[in-house]
Write a protein that holds these residues in place. Structure first.
Motif, PDB file in Angstrom:
ATOM      1  N   LYS A   1     -36.226 -18.178 -28.140  1.00  0.00           N
ATOM      2  CA  LYS A   1     -35.364 -17.718 -27.407  1.00  0.00           C
ATOM      3  C   LYS A   1     -34.234 -16.827 -27.547  1.00  0.00           C
ATOM      4  O   LYS A   1     -33.176 -16.419 -27.527  1.00  0.00           O
ATOM      5  CB  LYS A   1     -34.470 -18.304 -25.708  1.00  0.00           C
ATOM      6  CG  LYS A   1     -35.523 -18.977 -25.457  1.00  0.00           C
ATOM      7  CD  LYS A   1     -34.774 -20.054 -23.883  1.00  0.00           C
ATOM      8  CE  LYS A   1     -35.725 -20.652 -23.832  1.00  0.00           C
ATOM      9  NZ  LYS A   1     -35.260 -21.618 -21.874  1.00  0.00           N
ATOM     10  N   PHE A   2     -34.703 -15.845 -28.082  1.00  0.00           N
ATOM     11  CA  PHE A   2     -34.223 -14.569 -28.745  1.00  0.00           C
ATOM     12  C   PHE A   2     -33.393 -13.826 -28.135  1.00  0.00           C
ATOM     13  O   PHE A   2     -31.785 -14.397 -28.247  1.00  0.00           O
ATOM     14  CB  PHE A   2     -35.104 -13.591 -29.504  1.00  0.00           C
ATOM     15  CG  PHE A   2     -34.417 -12.490 -29.973  1.00  0.00           C
ATOM     16  CD1 PHE A   2     -35.062 -12.488 -31.385  1.00  0.00           C
ATOM     17  CD2 PHE A   2     -34.027 -11.224 -29.639  1.00  0.00           C
ATOM     18  CE1 PHE A   2     -34.004 -11.404 -32.549  1.00  0.00           C
ATOM     19  CE2 PHE A   2     -34.008 -10.319 -30.596  1.00  0.00           C
ATOM     20  CZ  PHE A   2     -33.445 -10.435 -31.997  1.00  0.00           C
ATOM     21  N   TRP A   3     -33.862 -12.850 -27.558  1.00  0.00           N
ATOM     22  CA  TRP A   3     -32.695 -12.282 -26.253  1.00  0.00           C
ATOM     23  C   TRP A   3     -31.645 -13.374 -26.245  1.00  0.00           C
ATOM     24  O   TRP A   3     -30.723 -12.876 -25.698  1.00  0.00           O
ATOM     25  CB  TRP A   3     -33.069 -11.386 -25.572  1.00  0.00           C
ATOM     26  CG  TRP A   3     -33.631 -10.259 -26.123  1.00  0.00           C
ATOM     27  CD1 TRP A   3     -35.048 -10.151 -26.145  1.00  0.00           C
ATOM     28  CD2 TRP A   3     -33.179  -9.502 -26.712  1.00  0.00           C
ATOM     29  NE1 TRP A   3     -35.683  -9.105 -26.438  1.00  0.00           N
ATOM     30  CE2 TRP A   3     -34.313  -8.679 -27.204  1.00  0.00           C
ATOM     31  CE3 TRP A   3     -31.902  -8.614 -27.455  1.00  0.00           C
ATOM     32  CZ2 TRP A   3     -34.264  -7.471 -28.008  1.00  0.00           C
ATOM     33  CZ3 TRP A   3     -32.114  -7.979 -28.156  1.00  0.00           C
ATOM     34  CH2 TRP A   3     -32.949  -7.381 -28.690  1.00  0.00           C
TER      35      TRP A   3
ATOM     36  N   LYS B   1     -41.425 -14.573 -33.726  1.00  0.00           N
ATOM     37  CA  LYS B   1     -39.504 -14.542 -33.698  1.00  0.00           C
ATOM     38  C   LYS B   1     -38.827 -15.193 -34.765  1.00  0.00           C
ATOM     39  O   LYS B   1     -37.655 -14.538 -35.371  1.00  0.00           O
ATOM     40  CB  LYS B   1     -39.828 -14.961 -32.199  1.00  0.00           C
ATOM     41  CG  LYS B   1     -40.214 -14.026 -31.128  1.00  0.00           C
ATOM     42  CD  LYS B   1     -40.296 -14.874 -29.607  1.00  0.00           C
ATOM     43  CE  LYS B   1     -40.272 -15.922 -29.581  1.00  0.00           C
ATOM     44  NZ  LYS B   1     -40.261 -16.659 -28.105  1.00  0.00           N
TER      45      LYS B   1
ATOM     46  N   SER C   1     -29.103 -14.808 -28.127  1.00  0.00           N
ATOM     47  CA  SER C   1     -28.054 -13.514 -29.077  1.00  0.00           C
ATOM     48  C   SER C   1     -27.151 -13.205 -27.905  1.00  0.00           C
ATOM     49  O   SER C   1     -25.845 -13.373 -28.631  1.00  0.00           O
ATOM     50  CB  SER C   1     -28.939 -11.855 -28.896  1.00  0.00           C
ATOM     51  OG  SER C   1     -30.144 -12.583 -30.199  1.00  0.00           O
ATOM     52  N   ARG C   2     -26.992 -13.362 -26.800  1.00  0.00           N
ATOM     53  CA  ARG C   2     -26.472 -12.358 -25.686  1.00  0.00           C
ATOM     54  C   ARG C   2     -25.075 -14.168 -25.544  1.00  0.00           C
ATOM     55  O   ARG C   2     -23.535 -13.463 -25.665  1.00  0.00           O
ATOM     56  CB  ARG C   2     -26.751 -12.406 -24.393  1.00  0.00           C
ATOM     57  CG  ARG C   2     -27.351 -11.430 -24.506  1.00  0.00           C
ATOM     58  CD  ARG C   2     -27.985 -10.572 -22.493  1.00  0.00           C
ATOM     59  NE  ARG C   2     -28.769 -11.862 -22.655  1.00  0.00           N
ATOM     60  CZ  ARG C   2     -30.337 -11.776 -22.070  1.00  0.00           C
ATOM     61  NH1 ARG C   2     -30.864 -10.858 -22.978  1.00  0.00           N
ATOM     62  NH2 ARG C   2     -30.536 -13.105 -21.554  1.00  0.00           N
TER      63      ARG C   2
END
Length: 338
Positions: free
Chosen positions: A110-112, A31, A115-116
């Protein structure tokens, strides 16, 4: 006298070791590699080109090339699509810069979710960089204006050399200024996150502290320069050795496949069957090289964050390895869940 930029090296090594090797987590590395790859695209500043089908008198030495009307519309469309693609990649890169910082500070990728969370801040960062790029383009345009307005026949050799030295000096000056501004922006990103400030407000805070202790920043820049050269050399050596080892292994595999396929099908079809294997092998080499570069990129970012932590305490960076202390009792406070 100790310097924060030099002291941050040991802290960055320790944090890199804890984040990547204690324990080793393959998916965490993967990731981070994706974040680095997306953020490594950088922020591009596109410039549109105006085409005209009308003939203009620019002098006898400059023949006019007229574009057929059938080619004009497709070329404009290609330019527009290219600029849109550059903007999209630049926006993704801007968001990933915040995601990368948060992932390293929390030591949890925590990629998503990240990102949000940083879509707005990434967009603001993109606007700031576009505005800075526009200013630089205007300065370059002003520098080139005398050359554009002057007729080519008016240039004598001394004047031409003077113009060349002027443009080279201007490019160097603007490049140094761009490096300084980009360094301030990189330092402002964590401040924007953890002080909940806009990127411009965070930039002003960094610049204000720079005026108070500019010597620390100069040493930090020199340290970063040396570290960048050192890590780049190591990465290049690792990349060359790994490419040679993997390339040799894949070559032996491809030769074996070639002789196998040649016994079953024709020569031309043999090469067609080999192409997918070669493409997959090149992709695997690229992925492995990106994967192996993760520790070096993470170390450099931890060095930046560790320097900022010491140099600008008001940033209030909640590092994963620093216990949170209750101001009233002095007891350790458990870190919040994310």
């Amino acid at each position: 006298m100790s310097w924060y930029g030099i002291e941050a090296i040991n802290r960055a090594i320790s944090r890199t070791r804890k984040a990547l090797f204690e324990p080793f987590d393959f998916w965490k590395w993967a990731k981070l590699a994706i974040i680095i790859l997306l953020g490594g695209a950088g922020s591009g500043y596109g410039s549109s080109t105006n085409y005209s089908t009308e003939t203009q008198d620019l002098g006898n030495n400059f023949p006019i090339i007229e574009l057929p009307e059938t080619l004009l519309t497709p070329m404009i469309l290609i330019v527009v699509l290219f600029l849109i693609l550059v903007l999209i990649l630049s926006y993704i890169s801007s968001v990933m810069e915040f995601v990368f910082v948060e992932s390293l500070v929390r030591n949890e990728v925590k990629f998503w979710a990240y990102s949000r969370r940083f879509l707005g801040k990434g967009f603001n960062l993109l606007l700031v960089r576009l505005a800075i790029g526009l200013i630089f383009l205007v300065l370059l345009g002003i520098a080139f204006l005398p050359i554009i307005l002057e007729s080519p026949s008016d240039f004598a050799l001394p004047e031409l050399l003077g113009e060349i030295f002027w443009l080279v000096g201007l490019f160097i000056l603007l490049a140094l200024l761009a490096i300084v501004i980009e360094s301030f922006i990189s330092l402002a990103i964590p401040v924007s996150i953890y002080r909940d400030k806009g990127i411009l407000s965070a930039f002003r805070m960094i610049y204000g502290n720079f005026r108070k202790s500019w010597k620390e920043v100069i040493v930090y820049w020199l340290t970063r320069f040396v570290l960048t050269i050192g890590t780049s050399i190591i990465v290049i050596i690792f990349s060359v050795l790994m490419t040679l080892v993997l390339g040799l292994g894949f070559l032996i595999f491809d030769v074996a496949l070639y002789f196998l396929f040649s016994q079953l099908v024709s020569e031309s079809l043999t090469w067609i069957l080999l192409i997918p294997f070669i493409v997959i092998e090149l992709f695997l080499i690229l992925v492995i090289l990106i994967f192996l570069s993760v520790p070096f990129v993470v170390f450099m970012k931890y060095h930046l964050l560790s320097f900022l932590e010491a140099w600008f305490a008001e940033a209030e960076i909640p590092f994963f390895d620093v216990p949170v202390v209750e101001p009233e009792t002095g007891f350790n406070k458990p870190e919040p869940e994310f």
